[in-house]
Design a protein around this motif. Sequence first.
Motif, PDB file in Angstrom:
ATOM      1  N   THR A  26      -0.170  88.499  19.534  1.00 50.99           N
ATOM      2  CA  THR A  26      -0.177  88.886  18.129  1.00 50.99           C
ATOM      3  C   THR A  26      -0.655  90.326  17.971  1.00 50.99           C
ATOM      4  OG1 THR A  26      -0.673  86.607  17.497  1.00 50.99           O
ATOM      5  CG2 THR A  26      -1.107  88.305  15.860  1.00 50.99           C
ATOM      6  N   ASP A  56      -3.385  83.411  12.513  1.00 55.33           N
ATOM      7  CA  ASP A  56      -3.385  81.945  12.491  1.00 55.33           C
ATOM      8  C   ASP A  56      -3.523  81.420  11.073  1.00 55.33           C
ATOM      9  OD1 ASP A  56      -3.123  81.817  15.199  1.00 55.33           O
ATOM     10  OD2 ASP A  56      -5.230  81.373  15.617  1.00 55.33           O
ATOM     11  N   ALA A  68      -0.427  81.951   8.903  1.00 55.95           N
ATOM     12  CA  ALA A  68       0.613  80.958   9.188  1.00 55.95           C
ATOM     13  C   ALA A  68       0.375  79.665   8.424  1.00 55.95           C
ATOM     14  CB  ALA A  68       0.671  80.678  10.689  1.00 55.95           C
TER      15      ALA A  68
END
Length: 251
Positions: free
Chosen positions: A87, A95, A98
Amino acid sequence: MREQPPYLHIADVLRQRIADQEWRPGDRLPSRAQLAQECGVGDAVVRRAQETLIAQGVLEGRAGSGTYVAEPRERLRMVRSQYREQTDGSLFRADMAALGKSGTWESRSEAMVPAPPNIAARLDVPEGDYCVRTSYEYLADGKPVLVSTSWEPYSITSGTLAVLPEGGPYAGMGVVRRMAEIGITVSRAVERPEPGNANAEEAVLLGVQRGALVTRIQRTYYSSEGRPVETADIVVPAVSCEIVYEVPIGA
Protein backbone atom coordinates in the motif's frame (compact mmCIF):
# COMPACT_ATOMS: atom_id res chain seq x y z
CA MET A 1 -12.01 -35.84 31.18
CA ARG A 2 -11.94 -33.04 33.75
CA GLU A 3 -15.33 -31.72 34.84
CA GLN A 4 -16.21 -28.22 33.64
CA PRO A 5 -15.81 -25.60 36.40
CA PRO A 6 -19.20 -24.49 37.78
CA TYR A 7 -18.78 -20.86 36.69
CA LEU A 8 -18.21 -21.91 33.06
CA HIS A 9 -21.34 -24.07 33.19
CA ILE A 10 -23.35 -21.12 34.50
CA ALA A 11 -21.81 -18.89 31.83
CA ASP A 12 -23.03 -21.37 29.20
CA VAL A 13 -26.51 -21.38 30.79
CA LEU A 14 -26.70 -17.57 30.71
CA ARG A 15 -25.38 -17.45 27.15
CA GLN A 16 -28.03 -19.94 26.04
CA ARG A 17 -30.81 -17.98 27.72
CA ILE A 18 -29.64 -14.91 25.82
CA ALA A 19 -29.52 -16.92 22.57
CA ASP A 20 -33.08 -18.09 23.27
CA GLN A 21 -34.03 -14.38 23.57
CA GLU A 22 -35.18 -14.69 27.15
CA TRP A 23 -33.11 -11.53 27.55
CA ARG A 24 -32.49 -9.20 24.63
CA PRO A 25 -29.74 -6.61 24.04
CA GLY A 26 -30.16 -3.81 26.55
CA ASP A 27 -32.15 -5.94 29.02
CA ARG A 28 -31.08 -5.97 32.66
CA LEU A 29 -30.39 -9.43 34.07
CA PRO A 30 -32.01 -10.54 37.33
CA SER A 31 -29.99 -9.91 40.45
CA ARG A 32 -27.02 -12.10 41.19
CA ALA A 33 -28.82 -13.56 44.21
CA GLN A 34 -31.86 -14.46 42.10
CA LEU A 35 -29.72 -16.12 39.42
CA ALA A 36 -27.80 -18.02 42.08
CA GLN A 37 -31.06 -19.35 43.52
CA GLU A 38 -32.41 -20.29 40.07
CA CYS A 39 -29.19 -22.10 39.13
CA GLY A 40 -28.58 -23.71 42.51
CA VAL A 41 -25.12 -22.21 42.98
CA GLY A 42 -23.49 -19.57 45.16
CA ASP A 43 -23.34 -15.86 44.39
CA ALA A 44 -19.59 -16.11 43.75
CA VAL A 45 -20.13 -18.64 40.95
CA VAL A 46 -22.67 -16.35 39.24
CA ARG A 47 -20.37 -13.36 39.68
CA ARG A 48 -17.48 -15.17 38.01
CA ALA A 49 -19.75 -16.42 35.21
CA GLN A 50 -20.93 -12.86 34.57
CA GLU A 51 -17.36 -11.57 34.60
CA THR A 52 -16.48 -14.18 31.98
CA LEU A 53 -19.34 -13.08 29.73
CA ILE A 54 -18.46 -9.41 30.25
CA ALA A 55 -14.89 -10.17 29.13
CA GLN A 56 -16.32 -11.85 26.03
CA GLY A 57 -18.56 -8.87 25.24
CA VAL A 58 -21.81 -10.80 25.82
CA LEU A 59 -22.74 -8.80 28.92
CA GLU A 60 -21.82 -5.38 30.23
CA GLY A 61 -21.70 -4.18 33.80
CA ARG A 62 -23.00 -0.75 34.75
CA ALA A 63 -21.80 0.67 38.04
CA GLY A 64 -24.62 0.94 40.56
CA SER A 65 -27.17 -0.38 38.07
CA GLY A 66 -26.52 -4.05 37.41
CA THR A 67 -25.58 -6.33 34.55
CA TYR A 68 -27.09 -5.98 31.09
CA VAL A 69 -27.07 -7.88 27.82
CA ALA A 70 -24.57 -6.05 25.62
CA GLU A 71 -25.70 -4.41 22.42
CA PRO A 72 -24.18 -6.15 19.37
CA ARG A 73 -21.06 -4.39 18.15
CA GLU A 74 -19.88 -4.22 14.59
CA ARG A 75 -16.67 -6.22 14.35
CA LEU A 76 -14.02 -4.79 12.09
CA ARG A 77 -12.20 -7.26 9.88
CA MET A 78 -8.43 -6.81 10.17
CA VAL A 79 -6.73 -8.59 7.25
CA ARG A 80 -3.09 -9.54 7.67
CA SER A 81 -1.57 -10.10 4.24
CA GLN A 82 1.64 -9.57 2.30
CA TYR A 83 -0.32 -7.32 -0.04
CA ARG A 84 -0.90 -4.84 2.79
CA GLU A 85 2.78 -3.93 2.62
CA GLN A 86 2.38 -2.80 -0.99
CA THR A 87 0.00 0.00 0.00
CA ASP A 88 1.20 3.49 -0.85
CA GLY A 89 0.75 5.31 2.47
CA SER A 90 -0.55 4.25 5.86
CA LEU A 91 -1.59 0.59 5.96
CA PHE A 92 -4.06 1.21 8.75
CA ARG A 93 -5.65 4.16 6.98
CA ALA A 94 -5.99 2.08 3.80
CA ASP A 95 -7.53 -0.82 5.74
CA MET A 96 -10.09 1.44 7.37
CA ALA A 97 -10.88 3.22 4.09
CA ALA A 98 -11.70 -0.18 2.56
CA LEU A 99 -14.28 -0.59 5.34
CA GLY A 100 -15.70 2.88 4.76
CA LYS A 101 -14.18 4.30 7.92
CA SER A 102 -11.72 7.04 8.75
CA GLY A 103 -8.50 5.60 10.20
CA THR A 104 -6.44 7.82 12.46
CA TRP A 105 -3.98 7.28 15.29
CA GLU A 106 -2.29 8.92 18.21
CA SER A 107 1.33 8.23 19.08
CA ARG A 108 4.11 9.04 21.49
CA SER A 109 7.78 8.31 20.76
CA GLU A 110 10.73 8.13 23.12
CA ALA A 111 14.29 7.96 21.80
CA MET A 112 17.21 6.18 23.46
CA VAL A 113 15.14 3.85 25.66
CA PRO A 114 17.23 0.89 26.95
CA ALA A 115 15.97 -2.38 25.47
CA PRO A 116 14.50 -4.72 28.13
CA PRO A 117 15.57 -8.39 27.91
CA ASN A 118 12.63 -9.65 25.85
CA ILE A 119 12.82 -6.81 23.33
CA ALA A 120 16.61 -7.13 23.06
CA ALA A 121 16.19 -10.81 22.23
CA ARG A 122 13.59 -10.07 19.56
CA LEU A 123 15.77 -7.35 17.97
CA ASP A 124 18.97 -9.37 18.36
CA VAL A 125 20.73 -6.54 20.20
CA PRO A 126 22.46 -6.51 23.60
CA GLU A 127 20.19 -5.94 26.58
CA GLY A 128 20.14 -2.23 27.41
CA ASP A 129 20.97 -1.08 23.87
CA TYR A 130 19.16 2.11 22.99
CA CYS A 131 15.89 1.84 21.08
CA VAL A 132 13.18 4.17 19.85
CA ARG A 133 9.92 3.16 21.53
CA THR A 134 6.61 4.38 20.11
CA SER A 135 3.19 3.80 21.64
CA TYR A 136 0.18 3.91 19.33
CA GLU A 137 -3.58 4.04 19.73
CA TYR A 138 -5.40 3.41 16.46
CA LEU A 139 -8.92 4.75 15.90
CA ALA A 140 -11.69 3.99 13.41
CA ASP A 141 -14.13 6.88 13.13
CA GLY A 142 -12.70 8.14 16.40
CA LYS A 143 -13.22 4.88 18.29
CA PRO A 144 -10.22 2.82 19.50
CA VAL A 145 -9.68 -0.46 17.67
CA LEU A 146 -6.14 -1.49 18.63
CA VAL A 147 -3.06 -0.39 20.52
CA SER A 148 0.56 -1.11 19.70
CA THR A 149 4.01 -0.58 21.15
CA SER A 150 6.84 -0.49 18.62
CA TRP A 151 10.60 -0.81 19.23
CA GLU A 152 13.35 0.02 16.73
CA PRO A 153 17.12 -0.20 17.32
CA TYR A 154 18.40 3.36 17.70
CA SER A 155 21.61 2.34 15.94
CA ILE A 156 19.69 1.83 12.68
CA THR A 157 17.99 5.21 12.41
CA SER A 158 20.25 7.41 14.53
CA GLY A 159 21.46 10.44 12.59
CA THR A 160 18.84 9.99 9.83
CA LEU A 161 15.57 11.79 9.10
CA ALA A 162 13.74 8.53 9.90
CA VAL A 163 14.75 8.34 13.56
CA LEU A 164 11.21 9.07 14.80
CA PRO A 165 8.40 7.01 13.22
CA GLU A 166 5.91 9.87 13.60
CA GLY A 167 8.25 12.83 13.15
CA GLY A 168 10.13 14.40 10.24
CA PRO A 169 9.49 14.02 6.52
CA TYR A 170 8.74 10.29 6.75
CA ALA A 171 6.18 10.54 9.54
CA GLY A 172 3.36 8.03 9.33
CA MET A 173 4.82 6.13 6.36
CA GLY A 174 5.17 2.87 8.25
CA VAL A 175 8.22 0.75 8.90
CA VAL A 176 8.71 -0.64 5.37
CA ARG A 177 8.67 2.71 3.56
CA ARG A 178 10.63 4.56 6.25
CA MET A 179 13.40 1.98 6.18
CA ALA A 180 13.46 2.09 2.38
CA GLU A 181 14.08 5.84 2.59
CA ILE A 182 17.34 5.21 4.46
CA GLY A 183 18.47 2.36 2.22
CA ILE A 184 17.17 -0.65 4.17
CA THR A 185 14.96 -3.18 2.38
CA VAL A 186 12.43 -4.90 4.63
CA SER A 187 11.88 -8.33 3.10
CA ARG A 188 9.64 -10.15 5.55
CA ALA A 189 7.56 -9.91 8.69
CA VAL A 190 6.93 -12.59 11.28
CA GLU A 191 3.75 -12.44 13.36
CA ARG A 192 2.82 -14.58 16.34
CA PRO A 193 -0.79 -14.19 17.52
CA GLU A 194 -2.04 -15.53 20.82
CA PRO A 195 -5.16 -14.99 22.94
CA GLY A 196 -5.02 -12.95 26.14
CA ASN A 197 -6.90 -10.64 28.46
CA ALA A 198 -6.76 -6.85 28.56
CA ASN A 199 -4.84 -5.40 31.49
CA ALA A 200 -5.97 -2.23 33.24
CA GLU A 201 -4.10 0.17 30.93
CA GLU A 202 -5.18 -1.63 27.75
CA ALA A 203 -8.80 -1.71 28.92
CA VAL A 204 -8.82 2.06 29.37
CA LEU A 205 -7.22 2.72 25.97
CA LEU A 206 -9.46 0.27 24.11
CA GLY A 207 -12.69 1.11 25.92
CA VAL A 208 -13.28 -2.47 27.08
CA GLN A 209 -13.62 -4.18 30.44
CA ARG A 210 -10.46 -5.16 32.26
CA GLY A 211 -9.88 -8.84 31.50
CA ALA A 212 -11.76 -8.63 28.17
CA LEU A 213 -10.57 -11.08 25.53
CA VAL A 214 -7.90 -9.71 23.20
CA THR A 215 -5.58 -11.06 20.54
CA ARG A 216 -1.93 -10.19 21.09
CA ILE A 217 0.22 -10.12 17.97
CA GLN A 218 3.99 -10.10 18.34
CA ARG A 219 5.33 -8.77 15.03
CA THR A 220 8.92 -8.38 13.88
CA TYR A 221 10.15 -6.90 10.59
CA TYR A 222 13.42 -8.20 9.07
CA SER A 223 15.71 -6.62 6.51
CA SER A 224 16.85 -8.48 3.40
CA GLU A 225 20.07 -9.25 5.34
CA GLY A 226 18.03 -10.99 8.03
CA ARG A 227 18.44 -8.29 10.68
CA PRO A 228 15.42 -7.39 12.84
CA VAL A 229 14.67 -3.70 12.25
CA GLU A 230 11.46 -3.33 14.29
CA THR A 231 9.36 -5.35 16.68
CA ALA A 232 5.93 -4.53 18.01
CA ASP A 233 3.29 -5.80 20.41
CA ILE A 234 -0.18 -5.27 18.96
CA VAL A 235 -3.31 -5.69 21.07
CA VAL A 236 -6.67 -6.16 19.34
CA PRO A 237 -9.95 -6.48 21.32
CA ALA A 238 -11.90 -9.59 20.29
CA VAL A 239 -15.27 -7.93 20.91
CA SER A 240 -14.78 -5.33 18.19
CA CYS A 241 -12.28 -6.85 15.74
CA GLU A 242 -11.66 -10.12 13.98
CA ILE A 243 -8.25 -10.95 12.55
CA VAL A 244 -7.96 -12.75 9.23
CA TYR A 245 -4.70 -13.99 7.71
CA GLU A 246 -4.56 -14.04 3.92
CA VAL A 247 -2.06 -16.62 2.65
CA PRO A 248 -1.08 -16.45 -1.05
CA ILE A 249 -0.93 -19.75 -2.90
CA GLY A 250 0.92 -20.09 -6.16
CA ALA A 251 3.45 -22.06 -8.11
